[in-house]
Enzyme design. Structure first.
Site, mmCIF file in Angstrom:
data_model
loop_
_atom_site.group_PDB
_atom_site.id
_atom_site.type_symbol
_atom_site.label_atom_id
_atom_site.label_comp_id
_atom_site.label_asym_id
_atom_site.label_seq_id
_atom_site.Cartn_x
_atom_site.Cartn_y
_atom_site.Cartn_z
ATOM 1 N N GLY A 29 0.841 -1.183 0.000
ATOM 2 C CA GLY A 29 0.000 0.000 0.000
ATOM 3 C C GLY A 29 0.879 1.236 0.000
ATOM 4 O O GLY A 29 2.099 1.157 0.179
ATOM 5 N N TYR A 30 0.246 2.379 -0.176
ATOM 6 C CA TYR A 30 0.979 3.645 -0.296
ATOM 7 C C TYR A 30 0.530 4.628 0.774
ATOM 8 O O TYR A 30 -0.653 4.941 0.884
ATOM 9 C CB TYR A 30 0.780 4.234 -1.695
ATOM 10 C CG TYR A 30 1.504 3.401 -2.714
ATOM 11 C CD1 TYR A 30 2.813 3.677 -3.052
ATOM 12 C CD2 TYR A 30 0.899 2.276 -3.267
ATOM 13 C CE1 TYR A 30 3.502 2.868 -3.940
ATOM 14 C CE2 TYR A 30 1.583 1.467 -4.155
ATOM 15 C CZ TYR A 30 2.883 1.771 -4.485
ATOM 16 O OH TYR A 30 3.567 0.958 -5.343
ATOM 17 N N LEU A 31 1.499 5.106 1.545
ATOM 18 C CA LEU A 31 1.251 6.182 2.497
ATOM 19 C C LEU A 31 1.212 7.513 1.754
ATOM 20 O O LEU A 31 0.536 8.441 2.157
ATOM 21 C CB LEU A 31 2.328 6.203 3.585
ATOM 22 C CG LEU A 31 2.338 4.984 4.505
ATOM 23 C CD1 LEU A 31 3.603 4.923 5.320
ATOM 24 C CD2 LEU A 31 1.117 5.009 5.412
ATOM 25 N N LEU A 83 -3.362 4.571 1.619
ATOM 26 C CA LEU A 83 -4.413 4.987 0.711
ATOM 27 C C LEU A 83 -5.094 3.753 0.125
ATOM 28 O O LEU A 83 -4.471 2.708 -0.012
ATOM 29 C CB LEU A 83 -3.803 5.806 -0.434
ATOM 30 C CG LEU A 83 -3.052 7.076 -0.036
ATOM 31 C CD1 LEU A 83 -2.189 7.559 -1.189
ATOM 32 C CD2 LEU A 83 -4.035 8.140 0.402
#
Length: 157
Positions: A29-31, A83
């Site tokens: 996942g992407y912060l 996100l």
């Protein structure tokens, strides 16, 4: 320690699995999915990682990359802050001369997409491409995992 990632990316248009020497599952996942500075959390097999990537060069061939191994439980906690949407895929490792091709077969909302990446020692390195690789998509931001996490392949028209 080298902090520049140089790679070419391709769609996969043929059979490759019989050539793979290993495979493992990845959840990431992407912060931050800002193209100038993506911050990724990944669980790869039984290990966790935090990765920061800078902006790509104009041709999409290289960019700054910093990665640190973290505990899996820390990665699991950070994934909860990411996100939408988590990227889930199986990665196959296929040897190619003195290099390796990482082939990602996506799942979930990105199912139907299979991408191959070849990491290079330098931007001018010549590679004998196998015939199961399709169109080159190096530099096409639609095929960046950070883009796919926000615009899943299954929703493309």
């Amino acid at each position: 320690m080298e902090y520049t990632e140089i790679e070419r990316k391709f769609l996969v248009s043929g059979e490759f699995k019989h050539l793979a020497t290993s495979k493992y599952r990845i959840c990431q996942g992407y912060l931050s999915a800002d193209p100038e500075r993506t911050v990724r959390v990944r669980i790869k097999g039984d290990k966790g990682y935090l990765t920061i990537k800078g902006a790509s060069t104009a041709d999409g061939l290289s960019r700054f990359e910093w990665e640190k191994e973290i505990a899996v439980n820390e990665a699991e906690m950070l994934l909860k802050l990411c996100l939408p949407t988590a990227i889930k895929k199986t990665r196959y490792i296929v040897p190619l001369d003195n290099l390796k091709i990482e082939v990602d077969e996506f799942e979930g909302e990105n199912a139907g997409l299979t991408l191959a990446e070849i990491e290079l020692d330098n931007a001018n390195q010549q590679v004998n491409l196998p015939d199961w690789l399709g169109m080159e998509v190096t530099g096409d931001e639609r095929y960046y995992n950070s883009y796919l996490s926000q615009n899943p392949f299954g929703k493309w028209k």
